[in-house]
Design a protein around this motif. Structure first.
Motif, short mmCIF file in Angstrom:
data_model
loop_
_atom_site.label_atom_id
_atom_site.label_comp_id
_atom_site.label_asym_id
_atom_site.label_seq_id
_atom_site.Cartn_x
_atom_site.Cartn_y
_atom_site.Cartn_z
N SER A 148 0.84 -1.20 0.00
CA SER A 148 0.00 0.00 0.00
C SER A 148 0.87 1.24 0.00
N ASN A 149 2.12 1.09 0.43
CA ASN A 149 3.06 2.21 0.45
C ASN A 149 4.48 1.65 0.44
N PHE A 150 5.32 2.11 -0.47
CA PHE A 150 6.68 1.58 -0.60
C PHE A 150 7.72 2.39 0.16
N SER A 151 7.32 3.48 0.76
CA SER A 151 8.27 4.31 1.49
C SER A 151 8.91 3.54 2.64
N LEU A 152 10.23 3.65 2.76
CA LEU A 152 10.94 3.04 3.88
C LEU A 152 10.38 3.55 5.20
N GLY A 153 10.20 4.87 5.30
CA GLY A 153 9.69 5.47 6.53
C GLY A 153 8.31 4.96 6.89
N PHE B 102 7.05 2.92 10.08
CA PHE B 102 5.89 3.44 10.81
C PHE B 102 4.86 2.34 11.07
N PHE B 103 4.65 1.46 10.07
CA PHE B 103 3.75 0.32 10.26
C PHE B 103 4.16 -0.50 11.47
N GLU B 104 5.46 -0.76 11.61
CA GLU B 104 5.96 -1.55 12.73
C GLU B 104 5.76 -0.82 14.06
N LEU B 105 6.05 0.48 14.07
CA LEU B 105 5.85 1.30 15.26
C LEU B 105 4.37 1.32 15.66
N ASN B 106 3.50 1.44 14.67
CA ASN B 106 2.06 1.45 14.92
C ASN B 106 1.60 0.17 15.61
N GLN B 107 2.11 -0.97 15.15
CA GLN B 107 1.70 -2.24 15.75
C GLN B 107 2.20 -2.36 17.19
N GLN B 108 3.43 -1.90 17.43
CA GLN B 108 3.97 -1.97 18.78
C GLN B 108 3.17 -1.08 19.73
N LEU B 109 2.84 0.13 19.27
CA LEU B 109 2.04 1.04 20.11
C LEU B 109 0.65 0.46 20.36
N ALA B 110 0.06 -0.15 19.34
CA ALA B 110 -1.27 -0.75 19.49
C ALA B 110 -1.27 -1.82 20.58
N ARG B 111 -0.24 -2.65 20.59
CA ARG B 111 -0.15 -3.70 21.62
C ARG B 111 -0.07 -3.08 23.01
N MET B 112 0.68 -2.00 23.15
CA MET B 112 0.81 -1.34 24.44
C MET B 112 -0.51 -0.70 24.88
N GLY C 52 1.12 12.88 1.27
CA GLY C 52 0.55 11.86 2.13
C GLY C 52 0.93 12.06 3.59
N THR C 53 -0.08 12.16 4.44
CA THR C 53 0.13 12.26 5.88
C THR C 53 -0.80 11.28 6.58
N HIS C 54 -0.27 10.55 7.57
CA HIS C 54 -1.08 9.59 8.33
C HIS C 54 -0.83 9.81 9.82
N ILE C 55 -1.91 9.90 10.58
CA ILE C 55 -1.83 10.21 12.01
C ILE C 55 -2.67 9.21 12.79
N VAL C 56 -2.08 8.61 13.81
CA VAL C 56 -2.80 7.74 14.74
C VAL C 56 -2.81 8.43 16.10
N THR D 277 4.69 11.90 7.76
CA THR D 277 4.41 12.92 6.74
C THR D 277 5.39 12.78 5.60
N ALA D 278 4.89 12.52 4.42
CA ALA D 278 5.74 12.45 3.23
C ALA D 278 5.96 13.86 2.69
N HIS D 279 7.18 14.14 2.28
CA HIS D 279 7.50 15.47 1.73
C HIS D 279 7.43 15.49 0.20
N SER D 280 7.52 14.31 -0.42
CA SER D 280 7.44 14.22 -1.88
C SER D 280 7.15 12.78 -2.25
N ARG D 281 6.99 12.52 -3.55
CA ARG D 281 6.78 11.16 -4.04
C ARG D 281 8.07 10.35 -4.11
N LYS D 282 9.21 11.02 -3.91
CA LYS D 282 10.48 10.34 -4.14
C LYS D 282 10.67 9.13 -3.22
N GLY D 283 10.20 9.22 -1.97
CA GLY D 283 10.34 8.11 -1.05
C GLY D 283 9.57 6.89 -1.51
#
Length: 234
Positions: free
Chosen positions: A97-102, A106-116, A182-186, A200-206
């Motif tokens: 759904s998104n190829f950006s490294l960041g 963020f997906f991994e961080l989101n899952q860890q926070l959700a568990r907490m 693209g910006t995503h906030i939880v 927050t993405a700054h451009s499509r380059k990522g």
């Protein structure tokens, strides 16, 4: 490596720049469903088209034994069929759904926070917001859906919705604003505080760089993969 770009809009053009920067060759650029003849000399195809064209494009690519990277969102009701096509034709397929490294970190961080936060469901209400440019066709974004699914997999929430409300539903708000990549906030909000993570993405380059890195990685593989495999996050 010889790369075919299936879908040559803004993302296709951004990907082309990265392909050339990294020493590869773009041998096909089309905005229509490719023919098997057009795919003969391609090592990997990168598909960024429109939701209504994605399945037809992927079917031709996979039946032509073309390793394929797909970043088009909004077609996932047919994902299982695409996975089966990949295996039946002994080729390789990777959807993100998104190829950006960041974003993938963020997906991994989101899952860890959700568990907490799952231990404190009674104290905190959850909200997911995504903001994109006005040309984006699907809502919520595929990235927002991946974020919501990551929360569902690690909590007692069991669904997401842009309209329905309920104790087990993650509310998603989608905004369309000019020139926002693209910006995503939880957010987890209680009476006394708010805990928030955002990307927050700054451009499509990522996004483009991640797609090309995925194409380099998948070139000699067989099977169905994700960016977790590429980034060794499994």
């Amino acid at each position: 490596m010889k790369i075919g770009l299936i879908g040559y809009g803004k993302m296709g053009k951004a990907i082309e720049e990265i392909v050339v920067e990294r020493g590869h060759e773009v041998v096909l650029k089309v905005s229509h469903t490719p023919t098997p003849e057009e795919l003969k000399d391609i090592d990997v195809a990168i598909e960024f088209s429109r939701p209504e064209y994605a399945y037809d494009n992927l079917k031709v690519l996979l039946e032509s034994n073309t390793p394929t990277i797909c970043g088009t969102t909004g077609w996932l009701d047919q994902q299982e069929e695409v996975n089966q096509l990949t295996l039946a034709n002994n080729t390789a397929f990777l959807y993100a759904s998104n190829f950006s490294l960041g974003v993938n970190l963020f997906f991994e961080l989101n899952q860890q926070l959700a568990r907490m936060m799952n231990k404190y469901r009674a104290e905190y209400n959850i909200n997911l917001e995504e903001i994109h440019h006005t040309q984006k066709l699907d809502a919520p974004s595929g990235t927002a859906i991946t974020i919501a699914e990551g929360i569902i997999d690690n909590t007692s929430y069991n669904n997401w919705s842009m309209e329905e409300q309920g104790e087990s539903i993650i509310p998603i708000e989608a905004k369309r604003i000019e020139n926002v990549p693209g910006t995503h906030i939880v957010q987890y909000t209680s009476e006394v505080d708010t805990i928030e993570i955002s990307h927050t993405a700054h451009s499509r380059k990522g996004f483009a760089l991640g797609a090309v890195i995925a194409a380099e990685w998948i070139a000699d593989k067989k099977g169905v993969f994700s960016m977790k495999d590429v980034l060794e996050l499994n």
